[in-house]
Every structure is written in C-alpha cells, then in structure tokens.
Design an enzyme around this catalytic site. Structure first.
Site, PDB file in Angstrom:
ATOM      1  N   GLU A   1      76.261  18.635   1.802  1.00 33.11           N
ATOM      2  CA  GLU A   1      77.456  17.913   0.796  1.00 33.11           C
ATOM      3  C   GLU A   1      76.928  16.554   0.445  1.00 33.11           C
ATOM      4  O   GLU A   1      77.479  16.065  -0.514  1.00 33.11           O
ATOM      5  CB  GLU A   1      78.841  17.949   1.900  1.00 33.11           C
ATOM      6  CG  GLU A   1      79.821  19.006   1.757  1.00 33.11           C
ATOM      7  CD  GLU A   1      81.027  18.587   2.587  1.00 33.11           C
ATOM      8  OE1 GLU A   1      81.281  17.198   3.089  1.00 33.11           O
ATOM      9  OE2 GLU A   1      81.879  19.589   2.783  1.00 33.11           O
TER      10      GLU A   1
ATOM     11  N   GLU B   1      84.545  16.190  11.526  1.00 33.70           N
ATOM     12  CA  GLU B   1      85.821  16.516  10.655  1.00 33.70           C
ATOM     13  C   GLU B   1      85.361  17.820  10.432  1.00 33.70           C
ATOM     14  O   GLU B   1      86.453  18.779  10.563  1.00 33.70           O
ATOM     15  CB  GLU B   1      85.694  15.703   9.467  1.00 33.70           C
ATOM     16  CG  GLU B   1      86.752  16.290   8.431  1.00 33.70           C
ATOM     17  CD  GLU B   1      86.147  15.972   7.240  1.00 33.70           C
ATOM     18  OE1 GLU B   1      86.449  16.878   6.130  1.00 33.70           O
ATOM     19  OE2 GLU B   1      85.571  14.749   6.646  1.00 33.70           O
ATOM     20  N   HIS B   2      84.319  18.374  10.178  1.00 35.78           N
ATOM     21  CA  HIS B   2      83.991  20.001   9.891  1.00 35.78           C
ATOM     22  C   HIS B   2      84.043  20.690  11.054  1.00 35.78           C
ATOM     23  O   HIS B   2      84.508  21.715  10.961  1.00 35.78           O
ATOM     24  CB  HIS B   2      82.567  20.077   9.434  1.00 35.78           C
ATOM     25  CG  HIS B   2      82.340  19.474   8.068  1.00 35.78           C
ATOM     26  ND1 HIS B   2      82.182  20.752   7.077  1.00 35.78           N
ATOM     27  CD2 HIS B   2      82.674  18.352   7.223  1.00 35.78           C
ATOM     28  CE1 HIS B   2      82.119  19.962   6.087  1.00 35.78           C
ATOM     29  NE2 HIS B   2      82.445  18.990   5.856  1.00 35.78           N
TER      30      HIS B   2
ATOM     31  N   HIS C   1      82.028  12.628  10.244  1.00 30.66           N
ATOM     32  CA  HIS C   1      82.343  13.663   9.098  1.00 30.66           C
ATOM     33  C   HIS C   1      81.751  15.059   9.898  1.00 30.66           C
ATOM     34  O   HIS C   1      82.410  15.869   9.317  1.00 30.66           O
ATOM     35  CB  HIS C   1      81.080  13.363   8.105  1.00 30.66           C
ATOM     36  CG  HIS C   1      81.369  14.067   6.804  1.00 30.66           C
ATOM     37  ND1 HIS C   1      80.418  14.038   5.599  1.00 30.66           N
ATOM     38  CD2 HIS C   1      82.333  15.322   6.409  1.00 30.66           C
ATOM     39  CE1 HIS C   1      80.863  15.102   4.861  1.00 30.66           C
ATOM     40  NE2 HIS C   1      81.891  15.752   5.051  1.00 30.66           N
TER      41      HIS C   1
END
Length: 163
Positions: free
Chosen positions: A101, A24-25, A21
C-alpha cells in the site's frame, strides 16, 4: 457505527513507524469467535459496508449496516476488541500488504510523498515522532516478523529492515 482508537502515526515511537497502520489491518484478520474474513462476510451479507483508516492521532473503523444488523456489528466489534487474532501468519501477511500500500499509494504517486514524508516534520515540530516513513527507507520501519525479547519475556516486533 464508528469506533475510534486514540492511536495514530504521531504516537508511534521515534524510528519505529508503521505499527498503527499494521494493526489497523490486523483488526480484519479474525478474532476469537469470528475467524479470518468472517467479520467482513457478516457485514456484507447484512447489506453493509465497512472499512478502517489510520490518521495522525486516531485509527478508526466503521460499519454502515441496516438497523436490524446493529446487534451483530456491536458483537463483532466487541469480539475483536477482546480477542484479536494476532499470530505470525497474519502479521507477515498484513505487513506485506501495508508495505505494498505504501509503495503504490505514497511512493509511486507524483507528489504522493509530500503529505506523508515532507510535510509532517515541518508542520509538527513539537512531535519529532510524527513521521510515517523515513524518506530514505520508507518500508524498512515496518516489523519484519514477531521475535521474542528474552529480557522482557514478551513478544515484541523487530524493526530491522525486512527487504
């Protein structure tokens, strides 16, 4: 256009979740020829939209643009595949974004933890590494900051609690 990488939550080392994750950012934080936010600005100025997401087995990125912008999208994707900008500032910033998030979208939602915290250990017993976050310390597994590992002579990510 869609780009899929065969890396997701399930493939992370046991006890070291959050990397898929996080990266991904990081893919939106600039590359050798497209500085931070330039990728997004170029897609949007072409009349397009883009996003990415991380799943159990894959991380994907997509851009939907008019046909006359396809060459631009292919160039942008190739540039970030070749030379993603990974530095201390981007890592720190995006680590904090990912942590927020998780707090908002998983931990602070009624039943939000069920598909992320409770279900995987039961549904995927053959993959003990399939835990996105631990129930007792969901945020601490994300890397605090890049650190040097003298024994390997390469940059590694520390997974000690950062809060």
């Amino acid at each position: 256009m869609g780009v899929y990488y065969k890396i997701g939550f399930r493939l992370e080392p046991q006890g070291r979740s959050g990397f898929a994750h996080l990266f991904e950012h990081m893919m939106f934080q600039g590359s050798a020829h497209a500085p931070k936010m330039q990728h997004i600005k170029l897609i949007n100025s072409s009349g397009g939209v883009l996003n990415g997401s991380t799943h159990y087995d894959v991380t994907n990125y997509f851009e939907s643009v008019p046909s006359n912008a396809l060459e631009r999208v292919l160039w942008l994707e190739a540039d970030r595949m070749r030379a993603l900008k990974v530095d201390d500032e981007n890592l720190r910033n995006q680590r904090d974004v990912v942590k927020e998030e998780v707090r908002v979208n998983v931990l602070n939602q009624p039943y939000g933890g069920f598909p992320w915290l409770d279900l995987p250990p039961v549904a995927f017993r053959n993959w003990p590494t399939l835990t996105i976050f631990t129930a007792t310390s969901p945020i601490s597994m994300l890397p605090a900051s890049p650190t040097c590992n003298p024994s390997s002579k390469r940059t590694t990510l520390r997974t000690t609690p950062c809060c």
